[in-house]
Design a protein around this motif. Structure first.
Motif: not given
Length: 186
Positions: A5-12, A118-124
């Motif tokens: 699931q971590s890898r799936a979110l990374h792909t997304y 797992s952490v993935f950066p986003l723009r606000g």
């Protein structure tokens, strides 16, 4: 990242980037990650010491038996662990690069559960990379925690963000009880 699931979110996350440093927060469509939502969280960086929950999945809230909205993610950690987690979040945001950690969640009666975060950066909305899309993924059965809230989270392993634009080999260094994975630049 260990868990599927971590890898799936990374792909997304990668598909949403569309060539930019990080996707927009508004690009995250809950229906696209519906099977992950119980473990998903979103943080907003207020300042280096405050990464506040804007959203926390039901399974994360159930494990701790509390709501997290508007609480500081760093409050889940103590001492040096909080310092290390803060550094991971800050470097992930500044480099617009994913990172992961493995931790041990413990109940008052010492039941323990390994988790991958797992952490993935986003723009606000202003276009600044100041949000984190995260996944708090248990690596074992959570049934022993039914009725037993997590009262302590202990960092076990860090996989810091890679240097943007570089694919680097990883070496391992053991630091006491915690394992640190460091990217080599040679």
């Amino acid at each position: 990242m260990r868990h599927a699931q971590s890898r799936a979110l990374h792909t997304y996350w990668q598909t949403l980037r569309l060539g930019s440093a990080a996707p927009q927060r508004e690009d995250i469509a809950p229906q696209d990650i519906s099977e992950l939502l119980g473990h998903v969280f979103i943080l907003r960086r207020i300042d280096p010491a405050h990464h506040v929950f804007r959203l926390a999945g039901t399974q994360l809230c159930d494990l701790y038996q509390r709501e997290f909205r508007d609480q500081n993610f760093l409050s889940l950690w103590r001492g040096h662990d909080a310092v290390h987690v803060q550094a991971v979040l800050e470097s992930s945001l500044s480099g617009a690069s994913p990172a992961s950690m493995v931790a041990r969640a413990s109940s008052m009666d010492m039941h323990q559960l390994p988790v991958e975060i797992s952490v993935f950066p986003l723009r606000g909305p202003e276009g600044v990379v100041d949000r984190i899309l995260g996944l708090f993924q248990p690596l074992d059965d959570t049934e022993p925690f039914r009725g037993r809230p997590v009262v302590r989270t202990t960092l076990r392993e860090i996989r810091p963000p890679a240097v943007p634009g570089h694919l680097l080999p990883v070496s391992r260094r053991h630091t006491g009880d915690m394992q640190l994975h460091i990217a080599n630049d040679h």
